[in-house]
Design a protein around this motif. Structure first.
Motif, mmCIF file in Angstrom:
data_model
loop_
_atom_site.group_PDB
_atom_site.id
_atom_site.type_symbol
_atom_site.label_atom_id
_atom_site.label_comp_id
_atom_site.label_asym_id
_atom_site.label_seq_id
_atom_site.Cartn_x
_atom_site.Cartn_y
_atom_site.Cartn_z
ATOM 1 N N PRO A 15 0.833 -1.198 0.000
ATOM 2 C CA PRO A 15 0.000 0.000 0.000
ATOM 3 C C PRO A 15 0.873 1.256 0.000
ATOM 4 O O PRO A 15 2.074 1.181 0.253
ATOM 5 C CB PRO A 15 -0.793 -0.113 1.303
ATOM 6 N N VAL A 16 0.248 2.395 -0.288
ATOM 7 C CA VAL A 16 0.973 3.662 -0.345
ATOM 8 C C VAL A 16 0.362 4.640 0.655
ATOM 9 O O VAL A 16 -0.780 4.464 1.081
ATOM 10 C CB VAL A 16 0.936 4.277 -1.767
ATOM 11 N N PRO A 17 1.114 5.680 1.023
ATOM 12 C CA PRO A 17 0.550 6.697 1.921
ATOM 13 C C PRO A 17 -0.701 7.339 1.300
ATOM 14 O O PRO A 17 -0.810 7.459 0.075
ATOM 15 C CB PRO A 17 1.682 7.726 2.052
ATOM 16 N N ALA A 18 -1.614 7.772 2.144
ATOM 17 C CA ALA A 18 -2.867 8.387 1.685
ATOM 18 C C ALA A 18 -2.622 9.668 0.891
ATOM 19 O O ALA A 18 -3.460 10.062 0.078
ATOM 20 C CB ALA A 18 -3.770 8.675 2.878
ATOM 21 N N LEU A 44 3.391 3.597 -14.908
ATOM 22 C CA LEU A 44 3.031 4.003 -13.562
ATOM 23 C C LEU A 44 3.376 5.469 -13.367
ATOM 24 O O LEU A 44 4.466 5.905 -13.736
ATOM 25 C CB LEU A 44 3.813 3.138 -12.568
ATOM 26 N N LEU A 45 2.443 6.230 -12.815
ATOM 27 C CA LEU A 45 2.669 7.630 -12.488
ATOM 28 C C LEU A 45 2.275 7.819 -11.029
ATOM 29 O O LEU A 45 1.182 7.410 -10.627
ATOM 30 C CB LEU A 45 1.831 8.543 -13.389
ATOM 31 N N VAL A 46 3.175 8.410 -10.245
ATOM 32 C CA VAL A 46 2.930 8.605 -8.821
ATOM 33 C C VAL A 46 3.103 10.091 -8.501
ATOM 34 O O VAL A 46 4.131 10.683 -8.819
ATOM 35 C CB VAL A 46 3.896 7.773 -7.948
ATOM 36 N N ILE A 47 2.079 10.657 -7.874
ATOM 37 C CA ILE A 47 2.135 12.041 -7.408
ATOM 38 C C ILE A 47 2.234 11.991 -5.891
ATOM 39 O O ILE A 47 1.368 11.421 -5.225
ATOM 40 C CB ILE A 47 0.883 12.829 -7.839
ATOM 41 N N THR A 48 3.309 12.559 -5.356
ATOM 42 C CA THR A 48 3.531 12.607 -3.913
ATOM 43 C C THR A 48 3.474 14.074 -3.461
ATOM 44 O O THR A 48 3.466 14.970 -4.305
ATOM 45 C CB THR A 48 4.904 12.005 -3.531
ATOM 46 N N PRO A 49 3.503 14.336 -2.176
ATOM 47 C CA PRO A 49 3.537 15.733 -1.719
ATOM 48 C C PRO A 49 4.791 16.482 -2.151
ATOM 49 O O PRO A 49 4.813 17.713 -2.126
ATOM 50 C CB PRO A 49 3.483 15.607 -0.194
ATOM 51 N N ILE A 121 -1.347 16.863 -10.203
ATOM 52 C CA ILE A 121 -0.058 17.549 -10.058
ATOM 53 C C ILE A 121 -0.263 18.995 -9.615
ATOM 54 O O ILE A 121 0.471 19.506 -8.766
ATOM 55 C CB ILE A 121 0.807 17.459 -11.344
ATOM 56 N N ILE A 122 -1.301 19.652 -10.124
ATOM 57 C CA ILE A 122 -1.568 21.038 -9.716
ATOM 58 C C ILE A 122 -1.985 21.088 -8.247
ATOM 59 O O ILE A 122 -1.510 21.932 -7.486
ATOM 60 C CB ILE A 122 -2.628 21.674 -10.636
ATOM 61 N N GLU A 123 -2.856 20.178 -7.832
ATOM 62 C CA GLU A 123 -3.283 20.137 -6.430
ATOM 63 C C GLU A 123 -2.100 19.855 -5.502
ATOM 64 O O GLU A 123 -1.944 20.503 -4.462
ATOM 65 C CB GLU A 123 -4.357 19.074 -6.226
ATOM 66 N N ALA A 124 -1.285 18.877 -5.860
ATOM 67 C CA ALA A 124 -0.142 18.515 -5.008
ATOM 68 C C ALA A 124 0.865 19.655 -4.919
ATOM 69 O O ALA A 124 1.393 19.942 -3.836
ATOM 70 C CB ALA A 124 0.526 17.245 -5.529
ATOM 71 N N TYR A 125 1.126 20.324 -6.045
ATOM 72 C CA TYR A 125 2.074 21.438 -6.016
ATOM 73 C C TYR A 125 1.518 22.604 -5.189
ATOM 74 O O TYR A 125 2.258 23.236 -4.428
ATOM 75 C CB TYR A 125 2.427 21.900 -7.426
ATOM 76 N N SER A 126 0.222 22.868 -5.313
ATOM 77 C CA SER A 126 -0.400 23.939 -4.528
ATOM 78 C C SER A 126 -0.289 23.651 -3.040
ATOM 79 O O SER A 126 0.038 24.546 -2.246
ATOM 80 C CB SER A 126 -1.868 24.103 -4.922
ATOM 81 N N ALA A 127 -0.557 22.413 -2.644
ATOM 82 C CA ALA A 127 -0.423 22.026 -1.237
ATOM 83 C C ALA A 127 1.030 22.146 -0.782
ATOM 84 O O ALA A 127 1.315 22.622 0.325
ATOM 85 C CB ALA A 127 -0.931 20.601 -1.028
ATOM 86 N N HIS A 128 1.965 21.735 -1.640
ATOM 87 C CA HIS A 128 3.394 21.825 -1.318
ATOM 88 C C HIS A 128 3.790 23.281 -1.057
ATOM 89 O O HIS A 128 4.459 23.586 -0.065
ATOM 90 C CB HIS A 128 4.222 21.248 -2.471
ATOM 91 N N LYS A 129 3.364 24.162 -1.955
ATOM 92 C CA LYS A 129 3.689 25.582 -1.790
ATOM 93 C C LYS A 129 3.090 26.141 -0.507
ATOM 94 O O LYS A 129 3.730 26.905 0.203
ATOM 95 C CB LYS A 129 3.191 26.386 -2.990
ATOM 96 N N ALA A 130 1.851 25.766 -0.206
ATOM 97 C CA ALA A 130 1.207 26.262 1.004
ATOM 98 C C ALA A 130 1.951 25.797 2.258
ATOM 99 O O ALA A 130 2.155 26.568 3.200
ATOM 100 C CB ALA A 130 -0.247 25.790 1.046
#
Length: 135
Positions: A15-18, A44-49, A121-130
């Motif tokens: 499993p992977v992190p939520a 396979l494409l993986v988007i992480t924080p 990718i946009i959501e993850a990058y936005s969260a990263h920046k925040a």
């Protein structure tokens, strides 16, 4: 960012992190045979924080976007039609601006028609920046 191969291995085995988003699809037997990639793992494409890692096949290098290296990203799209048709083909990608001043275009090689990858990718990058306090 953790080692990209480690992230891909964990995503493939689960499993992977939520906080991760994982996209995969089965490699077609005929197309895999014709391209000589039938023995390769599935795309396979993986988007992480911290970024995005994409594996297409053993012949193509990994695509890696490390959010720590980015200064910004911009959603881009074009639509094209053929004469005599009322249907349009939409092409969507993300323009990446790096802190060192370079720019790049990101569009998934295996999941280009899956707009959830662009959204992810946009959501993850936005969260990263925040979280980094860069807004």
């Amino acid at each position: 960012m953790t080692d990209p191969r480690t992230i891909l291995t964990q995503a493939a085995q689960g499993p992977v992190p939520a906080s991760w988003r994982v996209f995969t699809k089965k490699r077609g037997k005929v197309s895999g045979f014709l391209r000589g990639t039938s023995d390769d793992p599935d795309p396979l494409l993986v988007i992480t924080p911290d970024g995005v890692i994409e594996y297409k096949d053993e012949r193509k290098p990994l695509t890696i976007v490390n959010f720590h290296d980015l200064d910004g990203m911009t959603l881009k799209a074009t639509a094209s039609t053929t004469s005599g048709s009322s249907f349009a083909t939409l092409t969507v990608w993300v323009d990446l601006s790096y802190r060192d001043g370079t720019k790049a275009k990101w569009r998934s090689t295996s999941f280009a028609d899956n707009l959830q990858t662009i959204q992810g990718i946009i959501e993850a990058y936005s969260a990263h920046k925040a979280l980094q306090g860069r807004y």
